[in-house]
Design an enzyme around this catalytic site. Structure first.
Site, PDB file in Angstrom:
ATOM      1  CG  HIS A   1      -2.064  -1.000   1.088  1.00 54.92           C
ATOM      2  ND1 HIS A   1      -2.479  -1.531  -0.107  1.00 54.92           N
ATOM      3  CD2 HIS A   1      -2.850  -1.565   2.046  1.00 54.92           C
ATOM      4  CE1 HIS A   1      -3.479  -2.377   0.108  1.00 54.92           C
ATOM      5  NE2 HIS A   1      -3.720  -2.424   1.399  1.00 54.92           N
TER       6      HIS A   1
ATOM      7  CG  HIS B   1      -7.914  -0.208   2.351  1.00 55.59           C
ATOM      8  ND1 HIS B   1      -8.120  -0.830   3.559  1.00 55.59           N
ATOM      9  CD2 HIS B   1      -7.247  -1.094   1.585  1.00 55.59           C
ATOM     10  CE1 HIS B   1      -7.581  -2.037   3.530  1.00 55.59           C
ATOM     11  NE2 HIS B   1      -7.040  -2.228   2.337  1.00 55.59           N
TER      12      HIS B   1
ATOM     13  CD  GLU C   1      -8.449  -3.247  -0.932  1.00 51.59           C
ATOM     14  OE1 GLU C   1      -7.296  -2.850  -1.228  1.00 51.59           O
ATOM     15  OE2 GLU C   1      -8.663  -4.256  -0.224  1.00 51.59           O
TER      16      GLU C   1
END
Length: 343
Positions: A113, A187, A307
């Site tokens: 991420h 997210h 996502e």
């Protein structure tokens, strides 16, 4: 709130002398979306069902909770914008135009991420906040060349807007001055229950027949397999499986629903559309146990993420659509989340 107030703004905190604001967007039907310019985090989405507003996402009511050591220890990225790259890049190694790039490695031998301090932990500039029907907040972040190992300076804007069809839209735009990787997502963890603790009573539907399997270290294998005879066959609504953490390539148009979530307990349904190549579903198996005041407690499978993104490690797998962004291109993607009450 009077009928002419569709957006409220308050000073929520400070980080390194930068102001952190909380914005609350409201539509005529009483749906509320709260967003902060810290990490572009969606802190709350409330949806009216039978004159009661149901909190539909995991998060906190105070800014301090997002910075707390307890939360950051097993950091689940509640509600944040993820960037420059969503998901894992194995070894933090990738190739751009034939040159190997070493990115920062922040999680179990991979970059996850966007690195140690991705876009989720930055204070974004507030470009505009429109108090009007279909309220919108526009946020901008300039990521310097070399941040977390990524080449090139990138300028990113994210727009959150809410309309009277109970549709939350997220628009992503980006430009770079050097070839780089750009793969953003949102997210938020959804949980539509009124009383139940986890989302294993929710029904999931994904309108596609393939998925991307993972290695034991959660990096993609590079394959795209058929969902037939697996627990990832969600072409018809099925109860959420606890350990889903898989990418489903989008096989419908951007105007069609790619995935849905239905909760019989509250009768809330969410339908998602996107022009991103992938819908990655994560059922929150590793969500830490937390007990925020005034909000849903969290723990294993307390929420599920939808996502919308590119393939996580795309540049290491030529068969996947590329996540490379070049200076003559614009990164331009969207995702919409439409909420309704089932009958």
């Amino acid at each position: 709130m009077n009928n002419n107030t569709f957006l409220k703004q308050e000073l929520w905190g400070k980080v390194d002398d930068k102001d952190v604001f909380l914005f609350r967007l409201t539509n005529k039907k009483g749906m509320e979306v709260s967003v902060t310019n810290f990490g572009g985090i969606i802190t709350s989405i409330k949806f009216p069902v039978k004159e009661k507003k149901i909190e539909m996402v995991l998060g906190f009511d105070t800014f301090e909770a997002y910075l707390s050591e307890e939360y950051r220890k097993e950091y689940p990225y509640f509600g944040a914008i993820i960037g420059r790259n969503a998901g894992r890049i194995k070894g933090g190694k990738t190739t751009l135009n034939g040159k190997e790039i070493q990115l920062s490695v922040n999680h179990a031998g991979a970059q996850l991420h966007g690195g140690f301090q991705g876009f989720d932990s930055k204070v974004w500039e507030v470009v505009s906040a429109k108090n009007e029907e279909n309220p919108a907040v526009v946020l901008r972040y300039i990521s310097p060349d070399g941040e977390e190992g990524f080449p090139g300076e990138v300028v990113v804007t994210v727009t959150y807007s809410l309309n009277d069809n109970n549709e939350l839209r997220v628009d992503y735009h980006g430009k770079t001055n050097q070839p780089t990787i750009m793969n953003l997502t949102q997210h938020t963890y959804f949980n539509f229950n009124i009383d139940s603790k986890n989302i294993l009573n929710h029904f999931l539907q994904v309108n596609g027949n393939r998925y991307s399997p993972l290695n034991p270290d959660y990096s993609p294998t590079g394959e795209l397999l058929l969902v037939d005879n697996t627990h990832l066959d969600y072409r018809k609504p099925q109860l959420v499986h606890p350990d889903i953490d898989n990418a489903f390539p989008r096989q419908v148009s951007e105007n069609e629903v790619v995935g849905s979530l239905i909760c019989p307990e509250s009768n809330i349904r969410m339908d998602v559309k996107t022009n991103q190549p992938v819908l990655h579903i994560y059922a929150g198996y590793y969500v830490p146990e937390l007990h925020p005041k005034g909000r849903k407690s969290t723990g294993q499978n307390a929420g599920i993420c939808f996502e919308c993104q590119g393939f996580a490690d795309a540049l290491n797998y030529p068969q996947f659509p590329s996540t490379q962004l070049n200076p003559d291109e614009e990164y331009s993607y969207f995702a919409t989340f439409r909420f309704s009450e089932t009958k």
